[in-house]
Each structure stands twice: as C-alpha cells, then as structure tokens.
Write a protein that holds these residues in place. Structure first.
Motif, PDB file in Angstrom:
ATOM      1  N   LEU A  67       2.246   3.790   0.086  1.00 50.78           N
ATOM      2  CA  LEU A  67       2.472   5.208   0.601  1.00 50.78           C
ATOM      3  C   LEU A  67       1.511   5.928   0.516  1.00 50.78           C
ATOM      4  O   LEU A  67       0.851   6.524   1.612  1.00 50.78           O
ATOM      5  CB  LEU A  67       3.761   5.634  -0.115  1.00 50.78           C
ATOM      6  CG  LEU A  67       5.232   5.291   0.200  1.00 50.78           C
ATOM      7  CD1 LEU A  67       6.170   5.702  -0.763  1.00 50.78           C
ATOM      8  CD2 LEU A  67       5.431   5.473   1.526  1.00 50.78           C
ATOM      9  N   ALA A 173       4.756   5.257   8.520  1.00 52.71           N
ATOM     10  CA  ALA A 173       5.598   4.023   8.560  1.00 52.71           C
ATOM     11  C   ALA A 173       4.666   2.883   8.917  1.00 52.71           C
ATOM     12  O   ALA A 173       4.653   1.677   8.407  1.00 52.71           O
ATOM     13  CB  ALA A 173       6.958   4.068   8.985  1.00 52.71           C
ATOM     14  N   SER A 176       1.903   1.891   6.924  1.00 53.15           N
ATOM     15  CA  SER A 176       2.337   1.111   5.679  1.00 53.15           C
ATOM     16  C   SER A 176       2.553  -0.209   6.026  1.00 53.15           C
ATOM     17  O   SER A 176       2.486  -0.848   5.015  1.00 53.15           O
ATOM     18  CB  SER A 176       3.716   2.078   5.159  1.00 53.15           C
ATOM     19  OG  SER A 176       3.195   3.491   4.889  1.00 53.15           O
ATOM     20  N   PHE A 397       8.690   1.527   5.726  1.00 51.46           N
ATOM     21  CA  PHE A 397       7.411   1.707   5.041  1.00 51.46           C
ATOM     22  C   PHE A 397       7.173   0.185   4.559  1.00 51.46           C
ATOM     23  O   PHE A 397       5.977  -0.184   4.122  1.00 51.46           O
ATOM     24  CB  PHE A 397       7.201   2.594   3.957  1.00 51.46           C
ATOM     25  CG  PHE A 397       7.423   3.997   4.333  1.00 51.46           C
ATOM     26  CD1 PHE A 397       6.403   4.581   4.917  1.00 51.46           C
ATOM     27  CD2 PHE A 397       8.556   4.789   3.883  1.00 51.46           C
ATOM     28  CE1 PHE A 397       6.480   5.922   5.241  1.00 51.46           C
ATOM     29  CE2 PHE A 397       8.592   5.831   4.153  1.00 51.46           C
ATOM     30  CZ  PHE A 397       7.491   6.812   5.020  1.00 51.46           C
TER      31      PHE A 397
END
Length: 459
Positions: A67, A173, A176, A397
């Motif tokens: 993250l 997202a 990620s 994610f």
C-alpha cells in the motif's frame, strides 16, 4: 444487531506506526488554485472506508508495504493530494503542491471483522479512519484481531469530490496490483472552469446559493431526537424497482420524459415523503416547508471534449422546497415529478457556466448552497448525493475485493446528508439524519431500508 456487535461498540484502536509518504518522484513546487466550484465547499473532511477479509495469499506486513509503495507512485500523478492547503493573500484557500506528503497511520484494533457494527458507522467506521491533522488526505490501515484489514481515508472536500476520490482509489489499487499504466490519469486543467469574459450574471443562481455571511446563526438543539446521527442500510434491487414503478405511475404520463423517473429521483422522492410524514406526525397541523437537495456532477455537461478525468469539485446542489402537507398527502409520483423538475433546471451546461460566473462576482466572500440555511420556521432539509460510481468491487489492492466499502460524512449543521452506493446490484445507503427521522424510517419503511448486517455482507 447481535451480542458480538454490541460488545464491539467499545473496541479500541492502537496506533503502531506513523509515517509520511511522499511522491516517488521529485515534484517541482508550485501553486494550484482552487476553481470557483471548489470555493463553494467549506473546509469539510470526508471519510471513506474499505474492509477486507484476511488474505491467505499475503501477510499483513507485505500488504502494508504494498500500500505504501503504491501510494508513493500514485501521488506522482495525484500530486495535489501530496500538498497542503494554504490561505493566499486574498484570504482564499489554495493548494501548495510541495510534496509535503500523506500521513500514513498503521494501527491495530481489538475487534474482529464480524463484530464491527457497520450499521452504526459512528461507532465503527469513525474509529477506522484517521483524523486528518496535516495535508490534504490522511490514510489509516488497521489490522483487526482476526487478521482482516481496514483501509480508511480522510480527505479535504475542497480539493476533491467523490468522483475525484474514486479515480484516486482506482489508480492506487491498479498500481498496487502492478496493473500499469493506470487507466485514469487525472487532469488539473483549471482553465476548464474559468469564468467567462464578460461575466454572465443569471439571477437564478441567487435562488440556489448565498454568501456564507448571510447564513442565520446555528440553532441550539435541545431535543435529543433532533441530533444528527449516521446509519447504513441496504436496499434490495427489487425494492428499488418497485419504488421506481410507483414514482413513474401513469398519473405522470403527461409530464416530461413520459413520467419515467430514474432510480435516484424515485429514491429521493420516497425519502423526502417519509421525512415529511415524520414531521407531520410530530406537528399535527403542518404548515412548514421541507427542502430536498440533490448533488449534480457537471463533468459530462461542461467537458464534452474531455474524458471526464478532471480532478476537483464539479458539483452543484439544486434543491426544491414543498409544503409538508403536500409531500405527505400527494402520491409518490407527484413528489418524484417535483424532484425531476428542480433537477432538470440545473443539470445543464448553462447552469454550471452561470454558477462559475456567479462565484466570481462574490469572491473572496465564500458562498454556500441555500439548503443549509435553515430558519426556525423551516421544516427538515437534507441533501442526496450520488455514489453510484463508487467502485467498491474494483478497489482490490492485490488481495481481493472488499467485503464492505462506504463513505462516511458526518458533516456539521442542521441539514441531513444521504449517499446511495452500488452493492452487487442492490444499493447500500449512508444516511446522516436526525435520530427521530431514522427511527421513523425503520418503523415505517422497513420494507425498503434494511440495516446492514453480517448476513448481507457474508462476513
């Protein structure tokens, strides 16, 4: 809500680490002015929260690092979120894009995911989103006792509306998951919202917006039933369709669009009618007027040549006011027609151009929607926003889609706030209304509003 949820009301969150995440690439310091539409927003912070079941494919430590690394890369494109709001020489807010960074909090909570009372977000979500002390956005990642993860964000509404925040979440997202390049590159092209020269002054805007200096003083609330509080419900798809059918009844066939009402218009009309019925019950001779506002996004209307990736606020809040007895006694189709009527007048390119010019004539005095101006003789007022583009299932994610995602917006003042969001074909609805109104809704409209629970979320 069950014994587990009752026990979870008193859960504790402990901060384990504080960091500041800056953009992965050096950014040239510069000033980014707020547009005239940004300037219609007071300094309000908005919360958004996502809950994820424990992943068997990734440890929480790896999840945290993923993250943070992805956030640093995302801030290269979304550099306004890495800056800070500063007051300029005219007294207006402006974004200093200095890569100050985003406060990133890692925390732990002594509660399991299935114990969270998400129906009452003031008892649950409020503890899982950060209090923003610096910058434009703050992020908190909380590990629950069962190994589940909650990602919470708090952002300054003056810099971004929900559409802009949704773009950021999708990009974060995607990065990620190493799904690059990102599908949505934000545009900070403020010239898209420049006022016209010469300015065009349309008096219709005066009916919708006003200088904050004209707001009446806030009223003291002495009855606990009139205190605003938050709840989250879900509405099944078939209940929404039934509302739409009732709101689009044949009595309205002579009206615009053959009387066919959208789901948002139908839902808003139904809620307006319920809130009016609560007022009528409390005051047997209702003579007051109730106001309903609906947030309108102007992107498609203003930016035909753009790909709708403008980052900032492009919102207006047209509203209507009707007598309580009319809202109570007339059919839902009549109320829905009134909703459609005031929306139709403002959901145009011309309305947004006029609004931009109107703000220009008032600067630097801040302005606000008149729906927030509630006097002692006024009935209830609330605003319905639209989270229909809320990308809950896409905020993955790398360890799956969230089992729950919601905005949480306990703003001040006396007007209520409502935000419907998609939920696998159904709607999830965040309501910020008075305790008395929420109790009445649960008593009289339980066939439509179902309190969010673990069975529905499959937790």
């Amino acid at each position: 809500m069950g014994e587990a949820a009752e026990q979870a009301r008193g859960f504790h969150v402990t901060t384990t680490r504080n960091q500041v995440i800056t953009a992965a690439l050096p950014l040239q310091d510069h000033w980014l002015p707020l547009s005239n539409l940004d300037l219609l927003l007071p300094p309000l912070d908005v919360n958004v929260c996502f809950c994820y079941k424990k992943s068997v494919n990734i440890t929480n430590t790896v999840a945290h690092e993923t993250l943070k690394t992805a956030l640093a890369e995302t801030l290269v494109s979304y550099y306004a979120f890495a800056g800070e709001i500063v007051t300029n020489t005219t007294g207006e807010p402006e974004i200093l894009c200095n890569n100050r960074g985003v406060d990133f909090v890692e925390a732990g909570a002594d509660v399991e995911l299935r114990e969270l009372n998400l129906y009452d977000p003031d008892e649950s979500i409020a503890k899982l989103v950060p209090i923003k002390k610096h910058g434009v956005i703050a992020i908190q990642v909380t590990q629950l006792k069962c190994g589940s993860i909650v990602v919470g964000c708090t952002f300054d509404h003056r810099v971004a509306d929900a559409y802009s925040m949704n773009m950021f979440l999708l990009s974060w997202a995607e990065i990620s998951r190493s799904d690059v390049p990102i599908s949505c590159v934000p545009s900070f092209r403020r010239s898209l919202l420049n006022p016209r020269r010469p300015l065009v002054i349309d008096s219709s805007i005066d009916q919708i917006f006003m200088p904050v200096t004209s707001l009446p003083p806030p009223q003291e609330i002495t009855n606990p039933e009139n205190l605003l509080t938050s709840r989250i419900y879900y509405i099944k798809a078939d209940a929404l369709e039934e509302l739409q059918t009732l709101a689009s009844s044949s009595n309205n066939a002579s009206s615009s669009n053959n009387g066919k009402r959208t789901k948002l218009e139908s839902f808003s009309a139904f809620l307006w009618k319920i809130v009016a019925e609560k007022t009528a019950k409390d005051h047997p001779v209702p003579c007051k007027t109730s106001k309903l506002g609906i947030v309108v996004d102007g992107r498609r209307r203003l930016m035909e040549q753009e790909n709708n990736t403008y980052f900032g606020n492009v919102l207006s809040i047209p509203f209507g006011g009707q007598r309580i007895d009319d809202l109570t006694n007339k059919p839902l189709s009549w109320v829905a027609e009134e909703v459609h009527r005031f929306l139709e007048r403002s959901a145009t390119k011309e309305h947004f151009l006029n609004l931009i010019d109107w703000v220009e004539t008032r600067r630097p005095t801040p302005s606000v929607s008149r729906i927030y101006s509630v006097g002692s003789d006024d009935g209830p007022a609330f605003v319905v926003s639209s989270g229909r583009s809320f990308p809950v299932t896409q905020v993955d994610f790398g360890w799956g889609s969230p089992v729950f995602g919601s905005y949480h917006f306990p703003w001040g003042g006396s007007a209520g706030y409502v935000m419907p969001m998609p939920s696998y074909g159904d709607w999830m609805v965040y309501l910020h209304l008075t305790k008395g109104q929420l109790k009445f809704i649960e008593e009289e409209a339980s066939h439509v509003f179902k309190p969010i629970d673990n069975d529905y979320l499959k937790i």
